[in-house]
Write a protein that holds these residues in place. Structure first.
Motif, PDB file in Angstrom:
ATOM      1  N   GLU A  44       0.838  -1.209   0.000  1.00  0.00           N
ATOM      2  CA  GLU A  44       0.000   0.000   0.000  1.00  0.00           C
ATOM      3  C   GLU A  44       0.867   1.251   0.000  1.00  0.00           C
ATOM      4  OE1 GLU A  44      -3.626   2.058   2.599  1.00  0.00           O
ATOM      5  OE2 GLU A  44      -2.840   0.090   3.173  1.00  0.00           O
ATOM      6  N   GLU A  45       1.892   1.257   0.832  1.00  0.00           N
ATOM      7  CA  GLU A  45       2.781   2.420   0.900  1.00  0.00           C
ATOM      8  C   GLU A  45       3.549   2.601  -0.398  1.00  0.00           C
ATOM      9  OE1 GLU A  45       6.631   3.927   3.528  1.00  0.00           O
ATOM     10  OE2 GLU A  45       5.239   2.471   4.405  1.00  0.00           O
ATOM     11  N   GLU A  46       3.970   1.486  -1.002  1.00  0.00           N
ATOM     12  CA  GLU A  46       4.729   1.586  -2.248  1.00  0.00           C
ATOM     13  C   GLU A  46       3.845   2.082  -3.392  1.00  0.00           C
ATOM     14  OE1 GLU A  46       7.354  -1.693  -3.153  1.00  0.00           O
ATOM     15  OE2 GLU A  46       7.320  -2.330  -1.055  1.00  0.00           O
ATOM     16  N   LEU A  47       2.596   1.678  -3.406  1.00  0.00           N
ATOM     17  CA  LEU A  47       1.667   2.192  -4.422  1.00  0.00           C
ATOM     18  C   LEU A  47       1.453   3.687  -4.251  1.00  0.00           C
ATOM     19  CD1 LEU A  47      -0.936  -0.703  -4.383  1.00  0.00           C
ATOM     20  CD2 LEU A  47       0.363   0.029  -6.392  1.00  0.00           C
ATOM     21  N   ALA A  48       1.331   4.119  -2.999  1.00  0.00           N
ATOM     22  CA  ALA A  48       1.149   5.544  -2.727  1.00  0.00           C
ATOM     23  C   ALA A  48       2.358   6.345  -3.211  1.00  0.00           C
ATOM     24  CB  ALA A  48       0.914   5.765  -1.233  1.00  0.00           C
ATOM     25  N   ARG A  49       3.548   5.815  -2.968  1.00  0.00           N
ATOM     26  CA  ARG A  49       4.760   6.506  -3.427  1.00  0.00           C
ATOM     27  C   ARG A  49       4.805   6.610  -4.945  1.00  0.00           C
ATOM     28  NH1 ARG A  49       7.662   3.686   0.743  1.00  0.00           N
ATOM     29  NH2 ARG A  49       8.434   2.183  -0.786  1.00  0.00           N
ATOM     30  N   ALA A  50       4.200   5.616  -5.614  1.00  0.00           N
ATOM     31  CA  ALA A  50       4.163   5.637  -7.074  1.00  0.00           C
ATOM     32  C   ALA A  50       3.034   6.505  -7.609  1.00  0.00           C
ATOM     33  CB  ALA A  50       4.013   4.208  -7.602  1.00  0.00           C
ATOM     34  N   GLY A  51       2.262   7.116  -6.703  1.00  0.00           N
ATOM     35  CA  GLY A  51       1.183   8.000  -7.123  1.00  0.00           C
ATOM     36  C   GLY A  51      -0.095   7.285  -7.497  1.00  0.00           C
ATOM     37  N   VAL A  52      -0.265   6.045  -7.026  1.00  0.00           N
ATOM     38  CA  VAL A  52      -1.460   5.269  -7.322  1.00  0.00           C
ATOM     39  C   VAL A  52      -2.433   5.380  -6.149  1.00  0.00           C
ATOM     40  CG1 VAL A  52      -2.385   2.973  -7.792  1.00  0.00           C
ATOM     41  CG2 VAL A  52      -0.170   3.648  -8.761  1.00  0.00           C
ATOM     42  N   GLU A  53      -3.652   5.798  -6.429  1.00  0.00           N
ATOM     43  CA  GLU A  53      -4.676   5.886  -5.393  1.00  0.00           C
ATOM     44  C   GLU A  53      -5.095   4.483  -4.957  1.00  0.00           C
ATOM     45  OE1 GLU A  53      -9.256   7.565  -4.706  1.00  0.00           O
ATOM     46  OE2 GLU A  53      -8.238   7.847  -6.642  1.00  0.00           O
ATOM     47  N   VAL A  54      -5.161   4.278  -3.635  1.00  0.00           N
ATOM     48  CA  VAL A  54      -5.504   2.963  -3.088  1.00  0.00           C
ATOM     49  C   VAL A  54      -6.695   3.098  -2.143  1.00  0.00           C
ATOM     50  CG1 VAL A  54      -4.706   0.982  -1.736  1.00  0.00           C
ATOM     51  CG2 VAL A  54      -3.093   2.223  -3.203  1.00  0.00           C
ATOM     52  N   LYS A  55      -7.645   2.176  -2.259  1.00  0.00           N
ATOM     53  CA  LYS A  55      -8.756   2.114  -1.316  1.00  0.00           C
ATOM     54  C   LYS A  55      -8.838   0.705  -0.747  1.00  0.00           C
ATOM     55  CE  LYS A  55     -13.774   2.677  -0.784  1.00  0.00           C
ATOM     56  NZ  LYS A  55     -13.646   3.469   0.465  1.00  0.00           N
ATOM     57  N   ILE A  56      -8.851   0.604   0.576  1.00  0.00           N
ATOM     58  CA  ILE A  56      -9.058  -0.676   1.238  1.00  0.00           C
ATOM     59  C   ILE A  56     -10.562  -0.867   1.432  1.00  0.00           C
ATOM     60  CG2 ILE A  56      -8.484  -2.114   3.216  1.00  0.00           C
ATOM     61  CD1 ILE A  56      -6.090  -1.279   1.461  1.00  0.00           C
ATOM     62  N   CYS A  57     -11.095  -1.942   0.870  1.00  0.00           N
ATOM     63  CA  CYS A  57     -12.544  -2.180   0.866  1.00  0.00           C
ATOM     64  C   CYS A  57     -12.907  -3.306   1.826  1.00  0.00           C
ATOM     65  CB  CYS A  57     -13.002  -2.544  -0.549  1.00  0.00           C
ATOM     66  SG  CYS A  57     -12.643  -1.274  -1.789  1.00  0.00           S
ATOM     67  N   ASP A  58     -14.006  -3.132   2.512  1.00  0.00           N
ATOM     68  CA  ASP A  58     -14.467  -4.155   3.458  1.00  0.00           C
ATOM     69  C   ASP A  58     -15.238  -5.278   2.780  1.00  0.00           C
ATOM     70  OD1 ASP A  58     -13.380  -2.881   5.678  1.00  0.00           O
ATOM     71  OD2 ASP A  58     -15.173  -1.637   5.974  1.00  0.00           O
ATOM     72  N   ASN A  59     -15.775  -5.016   1.597  1.00  0.00           N
ATOM     73  CA  ASN A  59     -16.576  -6.035   0.920  1.00  0.00           C
ATOM     74  C   ASN A  59     -16.633  -5.733  -0.582  1.00  0.00           C
ATOM     75  OD1 ASN A  59     -18.753  -4.034   0.531  1.00  0.00           O
ATOM     76  ND2 ASN A  59     -19.053  -4.284   2.745  1.00  0.00           N
ATOM     77  N   GLU A  60     -17.241  -6.662  -1.319  1.00  0.00           N
ATOM     78  CA  GLU A  60     -17.317  -6.525  -2.772  1.00  0.00           C
ATOM     79  C   GLU A  60     -18.117  -5.298  -3.197  1.00  0.00           C
ATOM     80  OE1 GLU A  60     -17.945  -9.269  -1.079  1.00  0.00           O
ATOM     81  OE2 GLU A  60     -16.704 -10.900  -1.863  1.00  0.00           O
ATOM     82  N   LYS A  61     -19.134  -4.949  -2.410  1.00  0.00           N
ATOM     83  CA  LYS A  61     -19.963  -3.787  -2.747  1.00  0.00           C
ATOM     84  C   LYS A  61     -19.129  -2.507  -2.739  1.00  0.00           C
ATOM     85  CE  LYS A  61     -24.011  -1.741  -3.440  1.00  0.00           C
ATOM     86  NZ  LYS A  61     -23.664  -0.330  -3.273  1.00  0.00           N
ATOM     87  N   GLU A  62     -18.205  -2.388  -1.805  1.00  0.00           N
ATOM     88  CA  GLU A  62     -17.343  -1.199  -1.761  1.00  0.00           C
ATOM     89  C   GLU A  62     -16.436  -1.126  -2.989  1.00  0.00           C
ATOM     90  OE1 GLU A  62     -15.199  -0.285   1.737  1.00  0.00           O
ATOM     91  OE2 GLU A  62     -16.920  -0.495   3.080  1.00  0.00           O
ATOM     92  N   VAL A  63     -15.998  -2.277  -3.467  1.00  0.00           N
ATOM     93  CA  VAL A  63     -15.205  -2.284  -4.701  1.00  0.00           C
ATOM     94  C   VAL A  63     -16.040  -1.756  -5.847  1.00  0.00           C
ATOM     95  CG1 VAL A  63     -14.000  -3.738  -6.377  1.00  0.00           C
ATOM     96  CG2 VAL A  63     -13.774  -4.215  -3.928  1.00  0.00           C
ATOM     97  N   LEU A  64     -17.275  -2.220  -5.925  1.00  0.00           N
ATOM     98  CA  LEU A  64     -18.183  -1.776  -6.984  1.00  0.00           C
ATOM     99  C   LEU A  64     -18.410  -0.270  -6.904  1.00  0.00           C
ATOM    100  CD1 LEU A  64     -19.922  -2.953  -9.293  1.00  0.00           C
ATOM    101  CD2 LEU A  64     -21.808  -3.071  -7.654  1.00  0.00           C
ATOM    102  N   ASP A  65     -18.599   0.260  -5.709  1.00  0.00           N
ATOM    103  CA  ASP A  65     -18.812   1.700  -5.526  1.00  0.00           C
ATOM    104  C   ASP A  65     -17.578   2.504  -5.934  1.00  0.00           C
ATOM    105  OD1 ASP A  65     -21.328   1.157  -4.582  1.00  0.00           O
ATOM    106  OD2 ASP A  65     -20.773   1.286  -2.465  1.00  0.00           O
ATOM    107  N   PHE A  66     -16.383   1.902  -5.753  1.00  0.00           N
ATOM    108  CA  PHE A  66     -15.135   2.597  -6.077  1.00  0.00           C
ATOM    109  C   PHE A  66     -14.890   2.635  -7.577  1.00  0.00           C
ATOM    110  CE2 PHE A  66     -10.303   2.649  -5.871  1.00  0.00           C
ATOM    111  CZ  PHE A  66     -10.217   3.983  -5.504  1.00  0.00           C
TER     112      PHE A  66
END
Length: 359
Positions: A44-66
């Motif tokens: 997660e930290e390495e993705l952030a350093r690369a400028g990639v937005e990251v979202k940690i999702c609790d369930n599949e529905k949150e992935v769909l919303d993202f």
């Protein structure tokens, strides 16, 4: 192109590292990339350093919303079949590419609740824009049971030139470990667990009295890691358990080794074999799934059947530990093969082409 990469967790392990590499490299080439993960981790930290937005999702529905309607969604791993299901319900199958790293469907059906329904009843593999495997063997296994689908395979790749720069670390690491200049060091890498067979590697090394490095261990220790330590014999070279760490940490220890072993019972197309080949290490490995697509028996290393692994592994190790010229011959061939067939640039280019076709 807008790309949403969905990963089951952000641990530093094979399938996750492939998705991480695709996300960061495609971003470098101008793709708008975001990552959704079901669990965090060091990536997660390495993705952030690369400028990639990251979202940690609790369930599949949150992935769909993202996700949004402009996204091509790359779902990484068969473990996320629930995400593929939700994307289908939302009418996004035509924008979905499913990357399946795993092999051995019978085992997967018994371990992953809902997978069999997902494939056999709902046939979601037929509804995705594409389903990609990491090797041809996995594709053939899957299509033998599920013949209809938009299937392809793209071999994993590694940054060979970058990995090769760590060859100069050999003497320093060996000195730190207390390994002598004439010792033939065997290395195996990956999170220690029974299906990966590191205990068998340690036992074989003890039997033929050669040093063994097990790279990828936990900081707190596990029962299986304790079993590996218990294999130590008083009159044999030390078994070294090396904690997991960044890729560079693994490469330094690979540089200190003389040959690489993969003793896994279940694998698809392991990155660790390609990494070892990038450092001109001959490979001793089980002949399962896509590994023969990486290593040719008697050319880049030695392959042995998964049955009676102890005897076969020990014989293969003895052959290479006692024959330096053969180790060098196989190691040179291994480097040439990974450089020619499994470069990171080639892998990323093939993925970029596949994702563009989805648009």
């Amino acid at each position: 192109m807008n790309l949403l990469v969905v990963i089951h967790n952000l641990k530093r392990e094979g399938a996750q590292l492939v998705a991480f590499t695709l996300a960061t490299r495609l971003k470098e080439h101008g793709t708008q990339v975001r990552v959704a993960a079901m669990e965090g981790g060091p990536l997660e930290e390495e993705l952030a350093r690369a400028g990639v937005e990251v979202k940690i999702c609790d369930n599949e529905k949150e992935v769909l919303d993202f996700s949004n309607n402009k996204d091509v969604v790359l779902v990484n791993s068969i473990m996320l079949h629930g995400v593929v299901q939700e994307l289908h319900k939302a009418g996004k199958s035509n924008n979905t590419v499913w990357l399946i790293h795993e092999s051995n469907l019978a085992v997967l059906y018994s371990q992953l609740e809902g997978l069999e329904e997902c494939l056999k009843i709902n046939k979601l593999h037929e509804r995705c824009a594409a389903v990609a495997f990491v090797c041809n063997a996995s594709l053939k296994e899957f299509t033998a049971e599920h013949p209809d689908g938009r299937f392809t395979y793209i071999h994993n790749g590694v940054d060979v030139s970058h990995i090769k720069t760590f060859a100069g670390e050999r003497d320093t690491v060996r000195s730190t470990l207390g390994v002598g200049p004439l010792d033939v060091v065997v290395l195996t890498a990956g999170t220690p667990k029974p299906r990966k067979g590191q205990l068998g590697v340690a036992q074989a090394c003890q039997s033929i009295k050669t040093p063994c490095l097990v790279v990828g261990c936990s900081t707190e220790g596990t029962p299986y890691e304790e079993d590996i330590l218990q294999a130590q014999k008083p009159d044999a070279p030390k078994i070294h358990l090396i904690e997991r760490g960044p890729a560079e940490h693994v490469y330094r220890h690979m540089a200190a080794a003389d040959l690489y072993v993969c003793n896994s019972a279940i694998e698809s197309f392991p990155l660790s074999i390609l990494e070892a080949m990038s450092l001109s290490l001959p490979v001793v490995t089980t002949d399962i799934n896509g590994i023969p697509e990486q290593v040719t028996h008697g050319k880049e290393g030695l392959l042995y059947p998964i049955t009676d692994t102890t005897e076969h592994l020990e014989n293969c190790l003895t052959t290479l530990v006692t024959d330096k010229s053969l180790r060098l011959q196989y190691g040179t061939a291994a480097y040439e093969r990974v450089q020619e067939h499994f470069s990171l640039d080639a892998m990323v280019a093939k993925w970029a082409d596949l994702l563009r076709k989805v648009l």
